[in-house]
Design a protein around this motif. Sequence first.
Motif, PDB file in Angstrom:
ATOM      1  N   LEU A 421       0.852  -1.182   0.000  1.00 60.65           N
ATOM      2  CA  LEU A 421       0.000   0.000   0.000  1.00 60.65           C
ATOM      3  C   LEU A 421       0.890   1.235   0.000  1.00 60.65           C
ATOM      4  O   LEU A 421       2.080   1.161   0.316  1.00 60.65           O
ATOM      5  CB  LEU A 421      -0.903   0.008   1.243  1.00 60.65           C
ATOM      6  CG  LEU A 421      -1.853  -1.183   1.393  1.00 60.65           C
ATOM      7  CD1 LEU A 421      -2.700  -1.027   2.653  1.00 60.65           C
ATOM      8  CD2 LEU A 421      -2.738  -1.327   0.169  1.00 60.65           C
ATOM      9  N   ASN A 429      -5.825   4.850  -1.377  1.00 62.67           N
ATOM     10  CA  ASN A 429      -5.316   3.525  -1.705  1.00 62.67           C
ATOM     11  C   ASN A 429      -6.356   2.688  -2.445  1.00 62.67           C
ATOM     12  O   ASN A 429      -6.020   1.976  -3.403  1.00 62.67           O
ATOM     13  CB  ASN A 429      -4.869   2.793  -0.430  1.00 62.67           C
ATOM     14  CG  ASN A 429      -3.427   3.079  -0.075  1.00 62.67           C
ATOM     15  OD1 ASN A 429      -2.503   2.500  -0.645  1.00 62.67           O
ATOM     16  ND2 ASN A 429      -3.220   3.990   0.858  1.00 62.67           N
ATOM     17  N   ALA A 432      -7.128   4.427  -5.934  1.00 63.92           N
ATOM     18  CA  ALA A 432      -5.945   4.362  -6.802  1.00 63.92           C
ATOM     19  C   ALA A 432      -5.954   5.450  -7.872  1.00 63.92           C
ATOM     20  O   ALA A 432      -5.662   5.205  -9.048  1.00 63.92           O
ATOM     21  CB  ALA A 432      -5.850   2.987  -7.459  1.00 63.92           C
ATOM     22  N   GLY A 469       1.643   0.484   4.126  1.00 59.13           N
ATOM     23  CA  GLY A 469       0.541   0.057   4.971  1.00 59.13           C
ATOM     24  C   GLY A 469       0.986  -0.446   6.323  1.00 59.13           C
ATOM     25  O   GLY A 469       0.298  -1.258   6.953  1.00 59.13           O
ATOM     26  N   ARG A 484      -8.611  -2.374  -3.589  1.00 55.81           N
ATOM     27  CA  ARG A 484      -7.998  -1.585  -4.669  1.00 55.81           C
ATOM     28  C   ARG A 484      -8.080  -2.330  -5.999  1.00 55.81           C
ATOM     29  O   ARG A 484      -8.398  -1.739  -7.034  1.00 55.81           O
ATOM     30  CB  ARG A 484      -6.535  -1.289  -4.315  1.00 55.81           C
ATOM     31  CG  ARG A 484      -5.786  -0.498  -5.370  1.00 55.81           C
ATOM     32  CD  ARG A 484      -4.370  -0.184  -4.899  1.00 55.81           C
ATOM     33  NE  ARG A 484      -3.603  -1.388  -4.645  1.00 55.81           N
ATOM     34  CZ  ARG A 484      -2.419  -1.402  -4.017  1.00 55.81           C
ATOM     35  NH1 ARG A 484      -1.896  -0.275  -3.561  1.00 55.81           N
ATOM     36  NH2 ARG A 484      -1.777  -2.543  -3.832  1.00 55.81           N
TER      37      ARG A 484
END
Length: 573
Positions: A421, A429, A432, A469, A484
């Motif tokens: 991430l 995230n 995108a 992340g 995502r």
Amino acid sequence: MAASTTTTPPLTGTAILRRSVRRQRTRMIISTVFLCLHQFCETMVPVAIGLIVGRAIDTGDGTAMIISLLALAGLFVVLSYAFRFGARIIVVAIEREAHMMRVEIAGRVLHPRGVRTDLVSGELLSVSTSDAEKTSWILDVIARTAAAITATLVSAVALLIIDIPLGLAVVIATPVIMFGLQRAAPLLTKAAKAQQAEIARVSGMATDLVGGVRPLRGIGAEDAASARFFASSRTALSATMKMAKANSIYLGFSTTVSALLSVGIAGAAGLFALQGRISVGELITVVGLSQFIIEPLTTMSRLPGVAAVVRGSADRLALVLGADHVLAEGGSVATPATDIAATGIAYRSLDGFDLTAAPGELLGVVALRPQDGEALAAVMSGQICEDDYLGTVTIGGLGFGELGLADARRTVLVEPHNTDLFAGTVRTNVSAGRAREDHELDRILAASAATDVVAMHERGLDHAVTDRGASLSGGQRQRVALARALSVSAPVLVLHDPTTAVDAVTEHSIAAGIKELRHCGDRAQTTILITTSPALLAVTDRVVLVDDGRVVAEGTHHHLATADERYKGAVLR
């Protein structure tokens, strides 16, 4: 098979340095002029003092003294501002060039066609930061070299005017010293290049270890990883020590020779003054110049070492900027089809692998050997050059090489098992970069069972996510990454082990969510799940079993779970 990739013309470190000079030539020339003016004024300071002694102090002329002091003050003002402007301009040029090279390296690494290089991510990071910065130092090397040469020439001319032998000593000795020192430059370049390569390798290993610290702890491999890093760090330390030793010997020799030349000139001037060949004012000038000339000589002696570091960094930049693209440019054909087929694939552990997925099919792939699943995901991603494997992968009957690169990327998305991430928020995230309404994101988060990631934080979708992340748990990261992938709504989506970090209840929720989001109603999206999760396989239309690099069985999940012991052992363990 498609035509091979186009070959980028060879790019060398020398070519990169020349290009940097061309791009910043205006600033570099202006800065060089100012720095040369600064060195000229610096050289004239002992000359001016000698003139003051000879024409004002010795004669007792008060008017001449006042005029001389005002002139000396003006000289200091000029040399001060010349250095200030020159240094500022060259720093701006260096930083701009370093920025341009960092952007260029990033663009090359992130190019949709990829870049063929053996450097790992940490090494690429080192190239795009440290090496880009050091390569831009070539501008400073050139400017300082010109300034040092100016100071040496002006000093030699002043000494020639005072006494020809003294001037000749500088004129003759300086090129001899520089020639001798220059002979060591290739050795320094080689040592610098080896040192930078080792440091970059260790930096890359450190980056990978930090990124994978949790899995390492999970399998108890911290000690083995630490030992490996320690060994590599010792190798880098050894290369650094060799470079430091070579530099120390080089600088020690150059400083000694420069000092001996200065002492020799001052001693000869003292002898000439005793003999009456030069005046007291001229003696003061010669002594001042002999002390001052150490500075430009030392600068010129150190520059080959700096140039060696610059050349080593430029050569490393050339490894990336001069590398070929992995993928061919591709055609310009677009396809509305969502069927994908792999025929006769031989790549890594795959050997004669065949697979087809019909439009709108939810297909499961169970690989008894993990490397088979990884190889399949890599081939279907379109990120592998078609010359690097045997067989064909087609979308709607067209190979990756026939499709436009952008169209192929829009059509097929492969979400790898190990994914990262980005620093930002949950919203950035998941979306995108695509504009998504909150209600759309809510559906996607529900399908990936990631709603709790949003619900448990006060800022919801705008909850901050740190680099890679790291602020989320392993299961949360995996579900946000899945969200995502689902948000892209690719016609063909390949998911490789998307639920290994979640519990069984969450797996069932994700399986139902994928089925509903991509395969309910009149949607014709194709999904391939490379997994051994019974919850995911239970919602598929068909499952293929892969062993020893090829398909060995296929059917529904229920059929294989009851009829194939290999499948039962891998999935229902």
